[in-house]
Design a protein around this motif. Structure first.
Motif, short mmCIF file in Angstrom:
data_model
loop_
_atom_site.label_atom_id
_atom_site.label_comp_id
_atom_site.label_asym_id
_atom_site.label_seq_id
_atom_site.Cartn_x
_atom_site.Cartn_y
_atom_site.Cartn_z
N ARG A 54 0.83 -1.22 0.00
CA ARG A 54 0.00 0.00 0.00
C ARG A 54 0.86 1.26 0.00
O ARG A 54 0.43 2.30 -0.48
CB ARG A 54 -0.91 0.00 1.22
N SER A 55 2.08 1.15 0.54
CA SER A 55 2.93 2.32 0.69
C SER A 55 4.33 1.87 1.07
O SER A 55 4.56 0.68 1.37
CB SER A 55 2.38 3.24 1.78
N ALA A 56 5.25 2.82 1.10
CA ALA A 56 6.60 2.51 1.57
C ALA A 56 6.57 2.09 3.04
O ALA A 56 7.33 1.22 3.47
CB ALA A 56 7.51 3.73 1.38
N ARG A 57 5.69 2.72 3.79
CA ARG A 57 5.56 2.34 5.20
C ARG A 57 5.10 0.89 5.33
O ARG A 57 5.61 0.15 6.19
CB ARG A 57 4.58 3.27 5.90
N HIS A 58 4.17 0.47 4.50
CA HIS A 58 3.71 -0.92 4.52
C HIS A 58 4.87 -1.87 4.20
O HIS A 58 5.03 -2.92 4.84
CB HIS A 58 2.59 -1.10 3.50
N TYR A 59 5.70 -1.50 3.23
CA TYR A 59 6.89 -2.30 2.89
C TYR A 59 7.76 -2.50 4.13
O TYR A 59 8.16 -3.62 4.46
CB TYR A 59 7.67 -1.59 1.78
N ASP A 60 8.05 -1.39 4.83
CA ASP A 60 8.89 -1.48 6.03
C ASP A 60 8.22 -2.30 7.12
O ASP A 60 8.90 -3.05 7.84
CB ASP A 60 9.20 -0.08 6.55
N GLU A 61 6.91 -2.19 7.24
CA GLU A 61 6.20 -2.94 8.27
C GLU A 61 6.26 -4.45 8.01
O GLU A 61 6.41 -5.24 8.95
CB GLU A 61 4.74 -2.49 8.33
N VAL A 62 6.15 -4.85 6.74
CA VAL A 62 6.22 -6.28 6.42
C VAL A 62 7.60 -6.83 6.75
O VAL A 62 7.74 -7.92 7.34
CB VAL A 62 5.88 -6.51 4.94
N ILE A 63 8.64 -6.08 6.42
CA ILE A 63 9.99 -6.53 6.74
C ILE A 63 10.20 -6.59 8.25
O ILE A 63 10.80 -7.54 8.77
CB ILE A 63 11.02 -5.60 6.08
N ALA A 64 9.67 -5.61 8.97
CA ALA A 64 9.79 -5.63 10.43
C ALA A 64 9.10 -6.85 11.02
O ALA A 64 9.60 -7.46 11.98
CB ALA A 64 9.20 -4.34 11.01
N THR A 65 7.97 -7.23 10.45
CA THR A 65 7.25 -8.42 10.93
C THR A 65 8.09 -9.68 10.71
O THR A 65 8.18 -10.54 11.59
CB THR A 65 5.91 -8.55 10.21
N MET A 66 8.72 -9.80 9.53
CA MET A 66 9.56 -10.97 9.27
C MET A 66 10.74 -11.02 10.23
O MET A 66 11.14 -12.11 10.68
CB MET A 66 10.03 -10.95 7.81
#
Length: 226
Positions: A54-66
């Motif tokens: 959805r956004s760059a923030r979403h990208y970072d959030e997915v990586i943080a979750t992993m």
């Protein structure tokens, strides 16, 4: 911009895998897959197609979750087939098997650049990429790895099963304007026709294995000094 471009590229990535498939043989036997390397690579929990972001923030959030769940140890282990570069303001396209020739490598790079330029033009017009069901995308990946150029693939946008040659023709048509702008269209079309006629690495390896032994396969894949 990078994550939005990634969304636009996702439907076309399996076609690039089919084009570059080049690992059908392991331990002297045909695996039944045009790209067995891809099948091995997908064992990593962080490999495969990236999510629709959805956004760059979403990208970072997915990586943080992993990272939180331990499926990756650091950001260098983000093995998605499209990922943001950690060092340059660009994206990395990582889906391909090993292109068998210099010509195929240049063709891959040309198609990737055309896809990115086309995506940027779409975004400039305010056109966001529609989400693609992960199940459909993974099915397209599997068919690309299984059959390469010598079978049917999945047109993710229409959900049609079509010959890989048709899928790549649609990709070329999709990016034609971008390639014509840089003067690359005719060369890319001719190179694609050449790969269809002569076969990619997987087809040539299988031909050599049927006609001889693993040594003959090595002759196909090894560049020997003159």
């Amino acid at each position: 911009m990078a994550v939005l471009v990634s969304n636009h590229l996702r439907p076309w990535i399996p076609a690039l895998l089919a084009l570059t498939a080049n690992s059908p043989v392991i331990l002297g036997r045909d695996t039944g897959y045009a790209s067995w390397r891809h099948m091995l690579w997908t064992r990593w929990p962080s490999a495969g197609p990236p999510p629709h972001f959805r956004s760059a923030r979403h990208y970072d959030e997915v990586i943080a979750t992993m990272l939180d769940y331990g499926s990756i140890l650091d950001t260098a282990m983000v093995y998605w087939d499209i990922r943001l570069s950690a060092h340059q303001p660009t994206i990395e396209i990582r889906v391909s098997d090993v292109p068998a020739t210099v010509q195929e490598t240049i063709l891959l790079a040309t198609l990737v650049r055309g896809l990115v330029v086309t995506a940027q033009a779409s975004l400039a017009r305010g056109e966001l990429a529609p989400p693609v069901d992960p199940e459909v995308l993974r099915a397209a990946y599997w068919r690309a790895a299984r059959y390469g150029l010598d079978g049917d693939g999945v047109d993710v946008r229409s959900r049609q099963v079509v010959p890989a040659s048709i899928l790549l023709s649609r990709l070329l048509a999709h990016i034609r304007a971008a390639l014509e702008e840089t003067g690359d269209y005719t060369a890319a079309r001719n190179a694609l026709e050449s790969v269809h006629a002569l076969g990619n690495g997987a087809r040539r390896q299988r031909r050599a294995l049927r006609a001889g032994t693993v040594a003959d396969v090595l002759d196909v894949v090894t560049v020997r000094p003159r």
